[in-house]
Structure formats: C-alpha cells, structure tokens
Design a protein around this motif. Structure first.
Motif, PDB file in Angstrom:
ATOM      1  N   GLN A  55       0.815  -1.216   0.000  1.00  0.00           N
ATOM      2  CA  GLN A  55       0.000   0.000   0.000  1.00  0.00           C
ATOM      3  C   GLN A  55       0.857   1.278   0.000  1.00  0.00           C
ATOM      4  O   GLN A  55       0.653   2.184  -0.800  1.00  0.00           O
ATOM      5  CB  GLN A  55      -0.920  -0.005   1.240  1.00  0.00           C
ATOM      6  CG  GLN A  55      -1.873   1.175   1.266  1.00  0.00           C
ATOM      7  CD  GLN A  55      -2.604   1.324   2.599  1.00  0.00           C
ATOM      8  OE1 GLN A  55      -2.207   0.746   3.615  1.00  0.00           O
ATOM      9  NE2 GLN A  55      -3.657   2.108   2.599  1.00  0.00           N
ATOM     10  N   PHE A  56       1.853   1.327   0.902  1.00  0.00           N
ATOM     11  CA  PHE A  56       2.643   2.548   1.058  1.00  0.00           C
ATOM     12  C   PHE A  56       3.550   2.791  -0.153  1.00  0.00           C
ATOM     13  O   PHE A  56       3.784   3.929  -0.545  1.00  0.00           O
ATOM     14  CB  PHE A  56       3.450   2.502   2.362  1.00  0.00           C
ATOM     15  CG  PHE A  56       2.628   2.881   3.565  1.00  0.00           C
ATOM     16  CD1 PHE A  56       1.452   2.201   3.868  1.00  0.00           C
ATOM     17  CD2 PHE A  56       3.006   3.936   4.394  1.00  0.00           C
ATOM     18  CE1 PHE A  56       0.673   2.555   4.954  1.00  0.00           C
ATOM     19  CE2 PHE A  56       2.232   4.306   5.483  1.00  0.00           C
ATOM     20  CZ  PHE A  56       1.060   3.611   5.773  1.00  0.00           C
ATOM     21  N   GLY A  57       4.038   1.681  -0.737  1.00  0.00           N
ATOM     22  CA  GLY A  57       4.877   1.820  -1.927  1.00  0.00           C
ATOM     23  C   GLY A  57       4.043   2.327  -3.099  1.00  0.00           C
ATOM     24  O   GLY A  57       4.412   3.289  -3.775  1.00  0.00           O
ATOM     25  N   SER A  58       2.874   1.708  -3.312  1.00  0.00           N
ATOM     26  CA  SER A  58       2.078   2.096  -4.485  1.00  0.00           C
ATOM     27  C   SER A  58       1.528   3.516  -4.344  1.00  0.00           C
ATOM     28  O   SER A  58       1.330   4.198  -5.335  1.00  0.00           O
ATOM     29  CB  SER A  58       0.950   1.093  -4.723  1.00  0.00           C
ATOM     30  OG  SER A  58       0.044   1.134  -3.661  1.00  0.00           O
ATOM     31  N   LEU A  59       1.296   3.974  -3.110  1.00  0.00           N
ATOM     32  CA  LEU A  59       0.747   5.325  -2.920  1.00  0.00           C
ATOM     33  C   LEU A  59       1.836   6.381  -2.664  1.00  0.00           C
ATOM     34  O   LEU A  59       1.531   7.521  -2.338  1.00  0.00           O
ATOM     35  CB  LEU A  59      -0.256   5.331  -1.754  1.00  0.00           C
ATOM     36  CG  LEU A  59      -1.513   4.471  -1.905  1.00  0.00           C
ATOM     37  CD1 LEU A  59      -2.371   4.529  -0.644  1.00  0.00           C
ATOM     38  CD2 LEU A  59      -2.333   4.941  -3.108  1.00  0.00           C
ATOM     39  N   HIS A  60       3.105   5.979  -2.759  1.00  0.00           N
ATOM     40  CA  HIS A  60       4.249   6.893  -2.533  1.00  0.00           C
ATOM     41  C   HIS A  60       4.209   7.526  -1.139  1.00  0.00           C
ATOM     42  O   HIS A  60       4.455   8.718  -0.965  1.00  0.00           O
ATOM     43  CB  HIS A  60       4.296   7.992  -3.606  1.00  0.00           C
ATOM     44  CG  HIS A  60       4.217   7.430  -4.983  1.00  0.00           C
ATOM     45  ND1 HIS A  60       5.240   6.678  -5.533  1.00  0.00           N
ATOM     46  CD2 HIS A  60       3.225   7.461  -5.905  1.00  0.00           C
ATOM     47  CE1 HIS A  60       4.869   6.278  -6.739  1.00  0.00           C
ATOM     48  NE2 HIS A  60       3.660   6.728  -6.988  1.00  0.00           N
TER      49      HIS A  60
END
Ligand code: GLC
Length: 443
Positions: free
Chosen positions: A119-124
């Motif tokens: 989640q955090f990677g895909s949402l930067h």
C-alpha cells in the motif's frame, strides 16, 4: 526461566564501529545528497538537527528512549524526538496515510508494519530506500526480510524487528495441577478447563479476537495448522474450505466452552496481555515482546511464573503449530526535510549496536542477521531459540489491496466468534469479499 537481562553494551559491542561495507553509500560520501536543501545543510552545520520518529511502544520498558539515547551520544548533532503511535496497527496506518498523503513533513521516520509496503509503496507514502542506500546496507538482513519490505522490487522499509506468535503459559499453575505444557490445541483446552474447574485461574486462554489486523494474525495460525489457505497456488481465494471450518469452529468453541472469555471479541494485544499479567489467564497468545512485558516489575503480577513455547497444533499433526510473521520496519517520510539524519538514524537502529540493545533489553527478534545469530544474545533472549523451531507463515500482504483483504478476514471471523453469524456463513462472506478485494488489485 531466567529473566531477560540487559547485556552491558561495553561487553558486546563497545568498539563496534560500523564498517564501510555496512554504511550507506551516501553516508560515506562527503557530498550532500541532491535533495538535502542548502538551508537544511546550513542548519545542520550550525547545530543540531531534530528528527521526529513516530514509533509504537515496543515492550513497555523504555526500550525506544534507551536506543535513542545511545544513538544521540554517538551522533550529537542529531536529536530524535519520539512521537507515540497508537497500539492498533490499523489506526496507526490510517493516521500516517492521512498525514503523509496530505504532504506532512513530520514524522521524518516512522515505525510501520511489515504488511504495509504494498500500500505505502504504491501510494508513494514511503521513500524508496533502495534508491538511497547501497546494496551492502541491505545485506545485514536475511533476504526474506528485505523482500518482505519491498514492493515491485523496490525496498521501502528497513527491517527493524521481527515478530512471531508464541504461547505463554503459567508454569506454576500447570506444575501444581500436574498438567503438561500443551502441544496440541485440544490439550490446551483440556488444561484450561481443569485449571478453571479447580478455581486456580479465572480464564483459560486469552488472545486477539477484536475486529482488527491482530485477529487476521491469530486466524492465519489456526487456518494454516488446519491445512487451509486464504489463496491457493493459482491465487484463487479458498477460505470457505472444510479446513477453514475446522479452524473457526475450534476458535468459537474456545469461547462457548468458557476457556476464552466472551469479551475476547474486543481484545487486542494490550487487553490480552493485561489479563495474563494480572494473573487472570493460564495461557496467552502474543508476540515475542510479551516475554519481557510479563517479566517487568510494575507491569506484571506473574514474574517468574511464566513459560514460553511454540504455539500448539491440532492433534494428529507432528511437531509445533504455526506462527504468523509480524514485525515493524523503519520507513522514511518522502516529504522529510532531514534525509541525511533520517538515514543515519536508520543505519544505527538496524546496525549491530542498536539491534543488540533491542534484542537484550527486550525479548525482540532482531532483524540484523549477525545479532540474531550471536550465541551470547541467544542465551539471554528466550524467544530466539524457539522461533527457529517454529513454522512461520506470512500474511498475503504483498498487494496494495491487502488492507481490504484483511478487513474481509477479520471482520467476518470476528462476527462468527461473537456468534452473530454461523461459521459457514462467515467463511462464505469472507471468501467472496476477499475475491472482490483481490480483483480490484488485479491479483
Ligand atoms: C504486531 C505485529 C504486526 C501485526 C500486529 C497485529 O505488531 O508485529 O505485524 O500486524 O501485531 O496487531
């Protein structure tokens, strides 16, 4: 069992100097990283840089502040201000998602769950650490941990500590009643009922049954032990299986038999821990830190009376049960204005000295492989030798849709535990909601 004792750092790691091989490339370079602004550099040169570290309580014995104090002594130009994270991982996640997606520059570094990189990677919402730290930095960790902290080949988190589920038990009560330490779930139920009938303890077994991520962790342990899965090898949701029925029927029977109190459906880690520490329960399912927590003055009435073993298994299975892998990484806020200090901090916290404190002041599982292997540390931390004997299982978290998948799991399992829906109905609903969530992510 011995109490966890703090190793004098002078004995183990005094003189431990971070070797160049373990140091992030940019820390060994004299050049400023491109994105450290000139005013920030000037401020640093003239004095102290303050970075904000959002972190949850690790073991309730002052561990975080101790680590920070050691770090600041070695790095007098960096001051680390700890900001408390909530104890519920879901609440912490919601808070950080809202702050960071809104552009907040603080916290600079945050402790985040191992299930967040998708989640955090895909949402930067997390800085891609592998673009700022060299490969040699990541070689201090077991490869599986680095992979778990990555999304689409980019590493977003520096593994800080690993968690694993354990069974804690009252060794004094079992000895008095001549009962064996349970190796099967059925034995645990039997031991509990005997102790409760003899009025030696109020509850048999406490665990995490509230509608939140902690219940997904507990559920994965029973489900896997019963031979079930959330997704099959082809990626299809298969949680409405006979194996899942067996697992959930057993969990519900813990409640209907009175072994587990009804209000387990509202218990997260702190409530289950308190019931056990207050002497109200014979058994507790919790993470590694529960050892230190149950042996800390002022927090526990059961000091010296506790044993820890791998989680049980259903009868018929050889060996031990399954333990969910948890843990926390250190992530950097992509809007942080103090990147150089952030990375220096992360480097020390995951280095030999920081991790030695972590694994000896508290019963935490260090992520630094050299520290985890150190025989002196293994002697002092009773959970380390157990974890290597346990079957570890991961949650299906490597997708940005994991929050929705987990919500489908824990909300429906919780409804069945509460008796609001039947076991079969709960599993059917969970499975179709998992399928919907997974479809959105293109799984
Ligand atoms: C622990 C684990 C984490 C898990 C959480 C659930 O903090 O380290 O991975 O998600 O418990 O409550």
């Amino acid at each position: 069992m011995k109490r966890t004792t703090t190793i004098a750092l002078t004995a183990l790691s005094a003189g431990v100097v971070l070797s160049a091989g373990l140091t992030p490339t940019f820390l060994t370079s004299t050049k400023q990283p491109a994105h450290v602004s000139a005013p920030a550099a000037a401020r640093r040169a003239s004095g102290v840089t303050t970075i904000v570290w959002a972190a949850g309580t690790i073991s309730g014995n002052g561990l975080r502040q101790d680590m920070v104090n050691h770090f600041e002594k070695l790095h007098p130009t960096i001051h680390v201000k700890i900001v408390q994270e909530p104890s519920n991982t879901n609440t912490t996640r919601a808070q950080l998602v809202s702050e960071i997606s809104g552009g907040a520059t603080s916290p600079d570094v945050y402790m985040g769950d191992v299930i967040w990189p998708g989640q955090f990677g895909s949402l930067h919402l997390a800085l891609p650490l592998s673009q700022h730290l060299s490969k040699s930095f990541f070689s201090r960790f077991a490869p599986g941990l680095v992979q778990g902290a990555s999304y689409k080949g980019v590493v977003y988190g520096a593994p800080f500590f690993q968690d694993s589920g354990f069974l804690y038990y009252r060794k004094d009560l079992l000895a008095k009643a001549h009962l064996p330490v349970p190796r099967t779930w059925q034995q645990l139920m039997h031991d509990s009922l005997v102790l409760q009938h003899k009025h030696m303890v109020k509850y048999g077994f406490v665990w995490q049954g509230a509608s939140y991520e902690g219940l997904t962790c507990d559920w994965m342990e029973y489900l896997t032990d019963a031979g079930g899965q959330v997704f099959n090898k082809a990626g299809k949701p298969v949680m409405n299986s006979p194996q899942a029925v067996k697992a959930l029927t057993f969990m519900r029977s813990l409640i209907t038999s009175g072994v587990t109190p009804k209000d387990v459906i509202t218990m997260q880690e702190p409530q289950a821990m308190t019931a056990f520490n207050d002497g109200q329960a014979a058994f507790l399912r919790n993470w590694d830190y529960a050892w230190t927590n149950s042996q800390t003055k002022g927090q526990s009435k059961v000091i010296g009376k506790v044993g820890v073993v791998p989680l049980p298994t259903f009868a018929g299975h050889a060996g031990t049960g399954y333990a969910t892998i948890g843990g926390w990484n250190l992530y950097v806020n992509p809007h942080s204005k103090h990147l150089a200090a952030d990375l220096t901090f992360i480097n020390w916290m995951t280095g030999v000295q920081g991790q030695t404190i972590l694994a000896t002041k508290a019963s935490e599982i260090p992520t630094n492989a050299a520290v985890q292997r150190n025989p002196q540390i293994r002697k002092l931390n009773p959970v380390l030798s157990i974890v290597s004997k346990t079957h570890l299982i991961a949650r299906p978290s490597q997708t940005p849709q994991y929050p929705a998948i987990s919500l489908a799991i824990y909300s429906n399992i919780n409804a069945a535990l509460a008796g609001q829906v039947s076991v079969k109905q709960a599993l059917q609903t969970a499975n179709s909601q998992i399928a919907q969530a997974a479809n959105k992510s293109g799984l």
